[in-house]
Design a protein around this motif. Structure first.
Motif, PDB file in Angstrom:
ATOM      1  N   GLN A  61     128.766  51.280  46.788  1.00 29.90           N
ATOM      2  CA  GLN A  61     127.643  51.833  47.538  1.00 29.90           C
ATOM      3  C   GLN A  61     126.403  50.963  47.375  1.00 29.90           C
ATOM      4  OE1 GLN A  61     127.596  55.785  45.871  1.00 29.90           O
ATOM      5  NE2 GLN A  61     128.805  56.628  47.560  1.00 29.90           N
ATOM      6  N   GLU A  62     126.165  50.487  46.165  1.00 30.70           N
ATOM      7  CA  GLU A  62     125.010  49.618  45.924  1.00 30.70           C
ATOM      8  C   GLU A  62     125.152  48.307  46.688  1.00 30.70           C
ATOM      9  OE1 GLU A  62     124.902  49.302  41.679  1.00 30.70           O
ATOM     10  OE2 GLU A  62     123.992  51.289  41.429  1.00 30.70           O
ATOM     11  N   GLN A  63     126.348  47.751  46.719  1.00 38.93           N
ATOM     12  CA  GLN A  63     126.579  46.509  47.465  1.00 38.93           C
ATOM     13  C   GLN A  63     126.358  46.726  48.963  1.00 38.93           C
ATOM     14  OE1 GLN A  63     130.515  45.325  46.291  1.00 38.93           O
ATOM     15  NE2 GLN A  63     129.822  44.446  44.352  1.00 38.93           N
TER      16      GLN A  63
ATOM     17  N   THR B  39     130.180  53.720  42.908  1.00 37.55           N
ATOM     18  CA  THR B  39     128.735  53.486  42.816  1.00 37.55           C
ATOM     19  C   THR B  39     128.415  52.020  43.078  1.00 37.55           C
ATOM     20  OG1 THR B  39     128.519  55.292  41.241  1.00 37.55           O
ATOM     21  CG2 THR B  39     126.723  53.699  41.308  1.00 37.55           C
ATOM     22  N   GLU B  40     129.197  51.128  42.509  1.00 38.75           N
ATOM     23  CA  GLU B  40     128.982  49.697  42.716  1.00 38.75           C
ATOM     24  C   GLU B  40     129.176  49.320  44.185  1.00 38.75           C
ATOM     25  OE1 GLU B  40     130.778  45.392  41.285  1.00 38.75           O
ATOM     26  OE2 GLU B  40     131.251  47.181  40.126  1.00 38.75           O
TER      27      GLU B  40
ATOM     28  N   GLU C 248     124.410  48.954  50.324  1.00 32.47           N
ATOM     29  CA  GLU C 248     122.969  49.107  50.543  1.00 32.47           C
ATOM     30  C   GLU C 248     122.274  47.736  50.532  1.00 32.47           C
ATOM     31  OE1 GLU C 248     121.489  51.826  47.600  1.00 32.47           O
ATOM     32  OE2 GLU C 248     122.689  53.489  48.386  1.00 32.47           O
ATOM     33  N   GLN C 249     122.683  46.859  49.626  1.00 30.67           N
ATOM     34  CA  GLN C 249     122.100  45.522  49.577  1.00 30.67           C
ATOM     35  C   GLN C 249     122.412  44.749  50.854  1.00 30.67           C
ATOM     36  OE1 GLN C 249     123.639  43.779  45.995  1.00 30.67           O
ATOM     37  NE2 GLN C 249     122.114  44.755  44.674  1.00 30.67           N
TER      38      GLN C 249
END
Length: 111
Positions: A100-102, A97-98, A104-105
């Motif tokens: 994927q968030e990175q 999850t982390e 996306e950022q």
């Protein structure tokens, strides 16, 4: 696996291993894998004292369980091994999850 000329008679890992190590049951006991390296959770459900004698358990095999941990839902049993599985799974999910968030950022920054 196919390049080795071995196939699973049942389509699963146990069938492949039994094909590859044909005759394992005829070998002396000292040459066989100790049950602690393939401790079946279904055995724990039926005979806890036998499971305790296998310790320290190194590999838990979820064969015979109505609910596998990765299928979700309620576990058939709750013990230190299902707890350990949850911890590992949750840490892996958190890491993915982390990431994927990175990503996306980074994608938003690139736009």
């Amino acid at each position: 696996v196919h390049g080795m000329g071995k196939r699973s008679y049942d389509g699963g890992d146990q069938g492949f291993l039994n094909s590859y190590f044909a005759g394992w049951y005829e070998a002396p006991a000292v040459q066989r894998l100790h049950p602690r390296f393939n401790a079946m959770m279904s055995y724990w459900c039926r005979y806890i004292p036998g499971w305790e004698r296998m310790k320290p358990i190194k590999v838990v095999h979820w064969v015979g369980c109505s609910t596998k941990p990765w299928e979700g839902g309620q576990f058939l049993v709750d013990n230190e091994y299902t707890d350990a599985w949850r911890v590992v799974y949750q840490s892996l999910v958190a890491a993915v999850t982390e990431m994927q968030e990175q990503q996306e950022q980074l994608g938003r920054l690139a736009d």
